[in-house]
Write an enzyme that holds these catalytic residues in place. Structure first.
Site, PDB file in Angstrom:
ATOM      1  N   CYS A 133       0.624  -3.959  -2.408  1.00  0.00           N
ATOM      2  CA  CYS A 133      -0.213  -4.446  -1.302  1.00  0.00           C
ATOM      3  C   CYS A 133      -0.018  -5.936  -1.066  1.00  0.00           C
ATOM      4  CB  CYS A 133      -1.692  -4.207  -1.605  1.00  0.00           C
ATOM      5  SG  CYS A 133      -2.084  -2.583  -2.246  1.00  0.00           S
ATOM      6  N   ASP A 140      -6.204  -1.998  -7.205  1.00  0.00           N
ATOM      7  CA  ASP A 140      -7.117  -0.905  -7.523  1.00  0.00           C
ATOM      8  C   ASP A 140      -6.361   0.327  -8.012  1.00  0.00           C
ATOM      9  OD1 ASP A 140      -9.099  -2.567  -6.734  1.00  0.00           O
ATOM     10  OD2 ASP A 140      -9.964  -1.237  -5.235  1.00  0.00           O
ATOM     11  N   CYS A 175      -4.782  -5.986  -0.702  1.00  0.00           N
ATOM     12  CA  CYS A 175      -5.452  -4.904  -1.426  1.00  0.00           C
ATOM     13  C   CYS A 175      -6.961  -4.925  -1.192  1.00  0.00           C
ATOM     14  CB  CYS A 175      -5.123  -4.973  -2.914  1.00  0.00           C
ATOM     15  SG  CYS A 175      -5.413  -3.404  -3.772  1.00  0.00           S
ATOM     16  N   ASP A 176      -7.621  -3.861  -1.597  1.00  0.00           N
ATOM     17  CA  ASP A 176      -8.980  -3.528  -1.179  1.00  0.00           C
ATOM     18  C   ASP A 176      -9.986  -4.672  -1.221  1.00  0.00           C
ATOM     19  OD1 ASP A 176      -7.711  -1.136  -1.151  1.00  0.00           O
ATOM     20  OD2 ASP A 176      -9.153  -0.068  -2.388  1.00  0.00           O
ATOM     21  N   LYS A 177     -10.159  -5.313  -2.372  1.00  0.00           N
ATOM     22  CA  LYS A 177     -11.223  -6.314  -2.505  1.00  0.00           C
ATOM     23  C   LYS A 177     -10.817  -7.668  -1.944  1.00  0.00           C
ATOM     24  CE  LYS A 177     -13.194  -3.001  -4.455  1.00  0.00           C
ATOM     25  NZ  LYS A 177     -12.018  -2.115  -4.392  1.00  0.00           N
ATOM     26  N   CYS A 232      -2.223   0.921   0.647  1.00  0.00           N
ATOM     27  CA  CYS A 232      -2.206   2.391   0.667  1.00  0.00           C
ATOM     28  C   CYS A 232      -2.337   2.935   2.084  1.00  0.00           C
ATOM     29  CB  CYS A 232      -3.311   2.935  -0.219  1.00  0.00           C
ATOM     30  SG  CYS A 232      -3.116   2.471  -1.962  1.00  0.00           S
ATOM     31  N   GLU A 291     -14.518   2.422  -9.349  1.00  0.00           N
ATOM     32  CA  GLU A 291     -14.173   3.524  -8.450  1.00  0.00           C
ATOM     33  C   GLU A 291     -13.761   4.722  -9.292  1.00  0.00           C
ATOM     34  OE1 GLU A 291     -11.182   2.275  -5.719  1.00  0.00           O
ATOM     35  OE2 GLU A 291     -12.534   0.972  -4.612  1.00  0.00           O
ATOM     36  N   SER A 331     -13.061   5.437  -4.411  1.00  0.00           N
ATOM     37  CA  SER A 331     -11.931   4.906  -3.650  1.00  0.00           C
ATOM     38  C   SER A 331     -12.016   5.414  -2.225  1.00  0.00           C
ATOM     39  CB  SER A 331     -10.623   5.369  -4.290  1.00  0.00           C
ATOM     40  OG  SER A 331      -9.548   5.216  -3.399  1.00  0.00           O
TER      41      SER A 331
END
Length: 559
Positions: free
Chosen positions: A48, A80, A121-123, A193, A445, A471
């Site tokens: 990511c 993650d 990435c996610d966070k 992702c 998660e 997730s």
């Protein structure tokens, strides 16, 4: 222009400061210009983020060509996907706070005038937006872009398929050779992702809330379009400086309603609830779970995106990206069109100048008159098991009610072991507790667990309830963010093996079918588990973090 950098640069007393800049190749002409911090979460921890350093160079060129001087810096970011399923996931949500804090520290220390923030990435997406909101300097967010889907046996695949394949392998439905061949092709490039998981959800939200350039969320990470977007983002920062447009001018209550609407229209990640609550707090907007449910009820679900649907972010990009969805919502009178955006124009003005060659009645984005579901997908539940709220994602879920027997685990690992050994059967509700913001700490998660259940063919035959998180790739009858959490004595701490739990998504309820008298007896005997960490970042986080119903933000201790 209000340039706070002048405090660190101008006058005879700042000669040492200018000397430090000149050691890095800057000239007096460079220092006469606004200084723009170009933040990225570039690292080699995850696909990511691995390419973000290259994107930062494109953004810096845009900043420079606009008449500003870019100063690049990086912050951390957790993968993650790689942290999933073990102790590492405890650090994931913590990283959101560290990212916001580190952006704040870098910008305050060096008195930069504006921010271009790049993350993948996610966070790192909400963390960057939180830092921008907190500093309230002219800022633009830009996403690092989605990964391309892999192809396996003639079908598009993502990392979600690999997680679910682990469950299929454990159940004897897949050979180790098949699992390995899937693993080898599922993640073919750099980027976040591929489905509408947390990163792509938050990227879509960044456009809907007005903090990113229109059309910037969907192009793939490794595309020329992505570099063009980063250049344009850097170039656009001067307009915000000249017009003194700041995050609090953009991220208004109405903008947050647009963001909630987007999350529901795309079937987005449950994490969007947690992150929007946290971002709202940074800009002084009072946002509650009740607001999420209110907006959800009049937002149709129109994008058929994975994991609940069929398509990935690349497919959405091919049909016009996030603006197609926003334009549909605006024409229906649902989206707030008069909110300000980072273009310096309103959302409505941005959409009026866009060109749409896609009729929203095809496969990826449905027509509003023929939605996938008439209401949005992020449902807030309350009841005796979650008095302060819980979240379930309805995308792809057909069942509306579920009554099952509790199978209770005080940690994710114990639950995963039981599932892998096929000890969880139809009619069970897996309860995973002490995984909340304080209890984990870090609110892990549970993708490894939920994917294993789905992979075994138990997706809607088994439920799950946790004070942890899921997730964006999770699907099925999975309820997370249960509040109050177990560590503070919430009802989830009092559940016993075999208790009946009733979930009704039509009535928005989640109840533990145990008498009040029995619950009082259990509460008198209850004691919290010992904290998992006594020192370090996770211990600090556990001491400061608030409830999931408030976004799991960290607040200073009141003196």
């Amino acid at each position: 222009m209000e340039l706070q950098s002048r405090k660190a640069i101008e006058g005879p007393s700042r000669a040492p400061h200018r000397a430090m800049y000149k050691a890095m190749g800057l000239t007096d002409n460079d220092l006469d210009r606004p200084l723009v911090g170009v933040s990225s979460t570039c690292n080699e921890a995850t696909p990511c983020n691995i390419h973000l350093g290259q994107l930062a160079q494109s953004a810096k060129r845009g900043v420079k060509d606009a008449g500003c001087t870019p100063r690049e810096f990086t912050t951390i970011a957790v993968s993650d996907g790689i942290a999933m399923g073990h102790e590492g996931m405890k650090a994931s949500l913590v990283s959101r706070e560290v990212i916001a804090d580190s952006i704040e520290v870098m910008v305050r220390a060096h008195q930069y005038d504006a921010i271009v923030g790049i993350s993948g990435c996610d966070k790192s997406l909400p963390g960057t937006l939180m830092g921008m909101g907190r500093l309230n300097l002219p800022s633009i967010f830009v996403y690092g872009g989605t990964i391309m889907p892999g192809v396996w046996n003639g079908k598009q695949v993502t990392v979600q398929d690999v997680y679910e394949a682990v469950g299929a392998y454990d159940a004897g439905k897949m050979t180790i050779q098949e699992l390995t061949s899937l693993e080898n092709v599922a993640c073919p490039t750099a980027g976040s992702c591929a489905g509408m998981y947390t990163a792509n959800t938050m990227a879509s939200i960044s456009e809907a809330i007005g903090m990113s350039l229109p059309g910037s969320a969907s192009p793939p990470a490794e595309s020329e379009k992505r570099h063009e977007i980063c250049y344009n983002t850097g170039h656009a920062i001067m307009n915000l400086l000249e017009n003194n447009i700041r995050p609090k001018d953009i991220m208004t209550f109405e903008a947050f309603e647009n963001a909630i609407m987007m999350a529901n229209a795309i079937g987005g990640s449950t994490n969007a609830v947690l992150h929007l609550l946290a971002i709202a707090r940074e800009v002084g907007i009072k946002l509650t779970l009740a607001d999420f449910e209110r907006v959800r009820k009049h937002t149709p679900h129109i994008a058929d995106m994975r994991p609940g649907g069929m398509y990935v972010m690349l497919d959405l990009d091919k049909v016009g990206g996030v603006p197609v969805i926003m334009n549909s919502l605006l024409k229906k009178g649902l989206l707030h069109g008069d909110v300000m955006t980072v273009t310096g124009r309103t959302m409505k003005q941005n959409l009026e100048s866009a060109h749409f060659n896609y009729s929203p009645d095809a496969k990826v984005v449905k027509h509003l008159d023929n939605p996938i579901k008439t209401e949005g997908t992020l449902k807030i539940l309350r009841g005796t098991l979650a008095p302060d709220g819980a979240v379930v994602k309805l995308a792809g879920v057909q069942s509306k009610k579920f009554i099952g027997r509790a199978r209770v685990f005080d940690a994710e690992e114990k639950a995963f072991e039981s599932i892998a050994q096929q000890k969880i059967v139809e009619g069970d509700i897996v309860v995973i507790r002490y995984e909340g913001p304080k209890g984990g700490p870090g609110m892990r998660e549970m993708l490894a667990v939920t994917a294993a259940i789905v992979g075994q063919g138990l997706g809607e035959k088994v439920g799950m309830v946790t004070d942890g998180r899921f997730s964006g790739a999770t699907r099925g009858f999975m309820i997370g963010h249960v509040a109050p959490e177990a560590m503070v004595g919430g009802p989830i701490a009092l559940v016993k093996e075999g208790d009946k739990i009733a979930i009704d998504t039509q009535k928005s309820t989640i109840d533990l079918l145990v008498s009040k008298a029995e619950m009082k007896k259990r509460a008198k005997k209850w004691k919290p588990i010992k904290p998992h960490y006594k020192t370090g970042a996770l211990a600090k986080y556990a001491s400061l973090v608030q409830s999931a119903s408030e976004g799991a933000v960290t607040l200073p201790v009141k003196v």
